[in-house]
Design an enzyme around this catalytic site. Structure first.
Site, PDB file in Angstrom:
ATOM      1  N   ASP A  64     -18.545   7.613 -41.029  1.00 32.53           N
ATOM      2  CA  ASP A  64     -17.409   7.441 -41.962  1.00 32.53           C
ATOM      3  C   ASP A  64     -17.366   8.652 -43.044  1.00 32.53           C
ATOM      4  OD1 ASP A  64     -19.353   5.017 -44.005  1.00 32.53           O
ATOM      5  OD2 ASP A  64     -19.904   6.928 -43.367  1.00 32.53           O
ATOM      6  N   TYR A  66     -18.148  11.828 -45.697  1.00 35.39           N
ATOM      7  CA  TYR A  66     -19.049  11.919 -46.709  1.00 35.39           C
ATOM      8  C   TYR A  66     -18.723  11.445 -48.202  1.00 35.39           C
ATOM      9  CZ  TYR A  66     -20.132  15.953 -43.424  1.00 35.39           C
ATOM     10  OH  TYR A  66     -20.691  16.841 -42.545  1.00 35.39           O
ATOM     11  N   PHE A  77     -17.652  15.490 -40.108  1.00 34.35           N
ATOM     12  CA  PHE A  77     -18.556  16.311 -40.168  1.00 34.35           C
ATOM     13  C   PHE A  77     -18.154  17.615 -41.055  1.00 34.35           C
ATOM     14  CE2 PHE A  77     -19.984  14.056 -36.263  1.00 34.35           C
ATOM     15  CZ  PHE A  77     -21.116  13.724 -36.838  1.00 34.35           C
ATOM     16  N   HIS A 187     -27.721  11.209 -32.933  1.00 40.80           N
ATOM     17  CA  HIS A 187     -26.763  11.879 -34.083  1.00 40.80           C
ATOM     18  C   HIS A 187     -27.615  13.114 -34.582  1.00 40.80           C
ATOM     19  CE1 HIS A 187     -25.174  12.003 -37.965  1.00 40.80           C
ATOM     20  NE2 HIS A 187     -24.343  11.062 -37.560  1.00 40.80           N
TER      21      HIS A 187
END
Length: 223
Positions: A64, A66, A77, A187
């Site tokens: 989701d 920031y 990202f 991740h």
């Protein structure tokens, strides 16, 4: 009705009349009126606005947005120029440098250049309350983005799906057609990057796959 300005308009036109989306829309109207929500309301769908359906060569799937101020702008990202790249993005840049020799460090953290060259930077959930990670999960976004993935899976032209972390990996079941390449890894966050993200060479593997099929490679530089 959402307007993307490209072929997503027709491809996703039926999505906005579905009951789940109508409920999601009502929820978001209240949230944006009463809370601080990221990204800004006009940036929610930037992933699709910047990367048309038929232009997609790769998909990077985030979780989701920031939840800090001035960070999220609709591309997973990515942060706007002038904002310090978050740790996960720093690790992505480190892997790109080690993998394909492109050095994005010390510049900025805006990935718009990737989006404009065929990388769909899609979060599974497209909005979040300020300071509350995961606060808009389970409200309907997952159904919307699952349908986006299914639509891309139906394409005849190959797509590289880059799934990092357990949440992204869980979407692997949506990708059924053998013409696509699915790359999975840990991740890139500092908690897990050294346990299965660094050294996986997803960026060179994606380009090798595209090159072998006569498709343009992706320029992994950010500007």
């Amino acid at each position: 009705m959402v307007y993307f300005g490209n072929d997503w308009d027709e491809i996703l036109s039926g999505e906005f009349t579905k009951e789940y989306y109508q409920s999601l829309r009502q929820f978001l109207l209240v949230e944006y009126r009463t809370q601080t929500i990221y990204p800004g309301i006009y940036d929610i769908y930037n992933a699709m606005k910047y990367t048309a359906y038929h232009d997609v060569r790769a998909v990077i799937l985030g979780q989701d947005p920031y939840h800090g101020p001035n960070q999220a702008h609709g591309l997973c990202f990515s942060v706007r120029q002038g904002i310090q790249p978050p740790p996960s993005l720093v690790n992505i840049f480190k892997e790109i440098k080690d993998d394909v020799g492109i050095d994005n460090t010390g510049k900025h953290g805006e990935l718009t250049n990737w989006a404009k060259h065929g990388v769909l930077l899609l979060n599974m959930v497209l909005t979040v309350r300020a300071g509350q990670a995961g606060s808009h999960r389970g409200k309907g976004w997952e159904q919307f983005t699952d349908d986006v993935i299914r639509l891309l899976d139906q394409r005849e032209e190959p797509v590289v799906f880059m799934l990092w972390g357990n949440n992204a990996k869980s979407k692997q079941t949506l990708i059924q057609h053998p013409q696509h390449l699915v790359l999975t890894a840990a991740h890139p966050s500092p908690l897990s990057a050294y346990h299965g993200f660094f050294g996986y060479k997803h960026f060179s593997k994606a380009n090798a796959f595209l090159r072998e099929r006569g498709l343009p490679e992706i320029d992994w530089s950010i500007s």
